[in-house]
Design a protein around this motif. Structure first.
Motif, PDB file in Angstrom:
ATOM      1  N   THR A 111       4.365   9.802  -7.551  1.00 51.86           N
ATOM      2  CA  THR A 111       6.046  10.651  -8.320  1.00 51.86           C
ATOM      3  C   THR A 111       5.683  10.106  -9.223  1.00 51.86           C
ATOM      4  OG1 THR A 111       6.790   8.305  -7.362  1.00 51.86           O
ATOM      5  CG2 THR A 111       6.746  10.189  -5.768  1.00 51.86           C
ATOM      6  N   SER A 112       6.994  10.218  -9.844  1.00 53.71           N
ATOM      7  CA  SER A 112       7.321   9.897 -11.953  1.00 53.71           C
ATOM      8  C   SER A 112       8.782  10.191 -11.565  1.00 53.71           C
ATOM      9  CB  SER A 112       6.004  11.433 -12.341  1.00 53.71           C
ATOM     10  OG  SER A 112       6.639  12.813 -12.011  1.00 53.71           O
ATOM     11  N   GLY A 113       8.803   9.653 -12.741  1.00 54.69           N
ATOM     12  CA  GLY A 113      10.477   9.340 -13.411  1.00 54.69           C
ATOM     13  C   GLY A 113      11.614   8.399 -12.540  1.00 54.69           C
ATOM     14  N   LEU A 114      12.444   9.366 -12.649  1.00 53.33           N
ATOM     15  CA  LEU A 114      13.587   8.716 -11.994  1.00 53.33           C
ATOM     16  C   LEU A 114      12.870   8.169 -10.766  1.00 53.33           C
ATOM     17  CD1 LEU A 114      16.318   6.616 -12.178  1.00 53.33           C
ATOM     18  CD2 LEU A 114      17.165   9.434 -11.131  1.00 53.33           C
ATOM     19  N   THR A 115      12.285   8.829  -9.823  1.00 55.39           N
ATOM     20  CA  THR A 115      11.630   8.825  -8.387  1.00 55.39           C
ATOM     21  C   THR A 115      11.158   7.636  -8.045  1.00 55.39           C
ATOM     22  OG1 THR A 115      12.293  11.004  -8.403  1.00 55.39           O
ATOM     23  CG2 THR A 115      11.151   9.707  -6.474  1.00 55.39           C
ATOM     24  N   ARG A 116      10.183   7.822  -9.591  1.00 58.12           N
ATOM     25  CA  ARG A 116       9.067   6.208  -9.701  1.00 58.12           C
ATOM     26  C   ARG A 116      10.132   5.534  -9.519  1.00 58.12           C
ATOM     27  NH1 ARG A 116       4.049   6.616 -13.407  1.00 58.12           N
ATOM     28  NH2 ARG A 116       2.527   6.700 -11.057  1.00 58.12           N
ATOM     29  N   ALA A 117      10.741   5.505 -10.452  1.00 60.03           N
ATOM     30  CA  ALA A 117      11.776   3.941 -10.833  1.00 60.03           C
ATOM     31  C   ALA A 117      12.637   3.552  -9.155  1.00 60.03           C
ATOM     32  CB  ALA A 117      11.767   3.774 -11.448  1.00 60.03           C
TER      33      ALA A 117
ATOM     34  N   THR B 230       0.300  -1.048  -0.143  1.00 57.78           N
ATOM     35  CA  THR B 230       0.256   0.304   0.184  1.00 57.78           C
ATOM     36  C   THR B 230       0.894   1.302   0.155  1.00 57.78           C
ATOM     37  OG1 THR B 230      -1.797  -0.815   1.459  1.00 57.78           O
ATOM     38  CG2 THR B 230      -2.226   1.112   0.801  1.00 57.78           C
ATOM     39  N   VAL B 231       1.829   1.552   0.809  1.00 58.25           N
ATOM     40  CA  VAL B 231       2.792   2.374   0.343  1.00 58.25           C
ATOM     41  C   VAL B 231       3.694   2.644  -0.618  1.00 58.25           C
ATOM     42  CG1 VAL B 231       4.689   3.506   2.349  1.00 58.25           C
ATOM     43  CG2 VAL B 231       2.873   2.423   3.544  1.00 58.25           C
ATOM     44  N   PHE B 232       4.029   1.583  -0.535  1.00 61.30           N
ATOM     45  CA  PHE B 232       4.772   1.798  -1.910  1.00 61.30           C
ATOM     46  C   PHE B 232       3.632   2.263  -3.370  1.00 61.30           C
ATOM     47  CE2 PHE B 232       8.216  -1.769  -0.368  1.00 61.30           C
ATOM     48  CZ  PHE B 232       8.684  -0.278   0.025  1.00 61.30           C
ATOM     49  N   VAL B 233       2.716   1.204  -3.313  1.00 63.91           N
ATOM     50  CA  VAL B 233       1.874   1.904  -4.393  1.00 63.91           C
ATOM     51  C   VAL B 233       0.952   3.174  -4.532  1.00 63.91           C
ATOM     52  CG1 VAL B 233      -0.393   1.608  -5.662  1.00 63.91           C
ATOM     53  CG2 VAL B 233       0.692  -0.544  -4.491  1.00 63.91           C
ATOM     54  N   ALA B 234       0.898   3.602  -3.198  1.00 62.48           N
ATOM     55  CA  ALA B 234       0.918   5.557  -2.888  1.00 62.48           C
ATOM     56  C   ALA B 234       1.794   6.538  -3.031  1.00 62.48           C
ATOM     57  CB  ALA B 234       0.502   5.405  -1.678  1.00 62.48           C
ATOM     58  N   ALA B 235       3.601   5.688  -2.895  1.00 63.12           N
ATOM     59  CA  ALA B 235       4.613   6.711  -2.934  1.00 63.12           C
ATOM     60  C   ALA B 235       4.792   6.596  -4.588  1.00 63.12           C
ATOM     61  CB  ALA B 235       5.220   6.368  -2.492  1.00 63.12           C
ATOM     62  N   SER B 236       4.151   5.492  -5.024  1.00 61.95           N
ATOM     63  CA  SER B 236       4.548   5.342  -6.762  1.00 61.95           C
ATOM     64  C   SER B 236       3.903   6.300  -8.151  1.00 61.95           C
ATOM     65  CB  SER B 236       4.300   3.995  -7.394  1.00 61.95           C
ATOM     66  OG  SER B 236       4.994   3.939  -9.067  1.00 61.95           O
TER      67      SER B 236
END
Length: 49
Positions: free
Chosen positions: A20-26, A11-17
Motif C-alpha cells: 500500500t501507499s499514502g494514508l493507508t500505509r500510515a 510479517t503481516v504488517f510489513v507485507a501490508a505496508s
C-alpha cells in the motif's frame, strides 16, 4: 506462543505496508505499532512460571 504472535503480526504488517501507499500505509503502520505495544505490555504483565 506470544513470540510467534509477534513474528506473525510483524510479517503481516510489513507485507501490508509494502503493498500500500499514502494514508493507508500510515494507518497500517499506526495499527501495527499499537498491536505490538499491546502484545508486549500483555507479555510483561503475565506471571513468570
Amino acid at each position: 506462543m506470544k513470540k510467534w504472535l509477534i513474528v506473525l503480526s510483524c510479517t503481516v504488517f510489513v507485507a501490508a505496508s509494502l503493498l500500500t501507499s499514502g494514508l493507508t500505509r500510515a494507518l497500517i503502520d499506526l495499527i501495527a505499532f499499537g498491536c505490538l505495544l499491546w502484545i508486549v505490555l500483555g507479555m510483561k504483565s503475565d506471571p513468570v512460571s
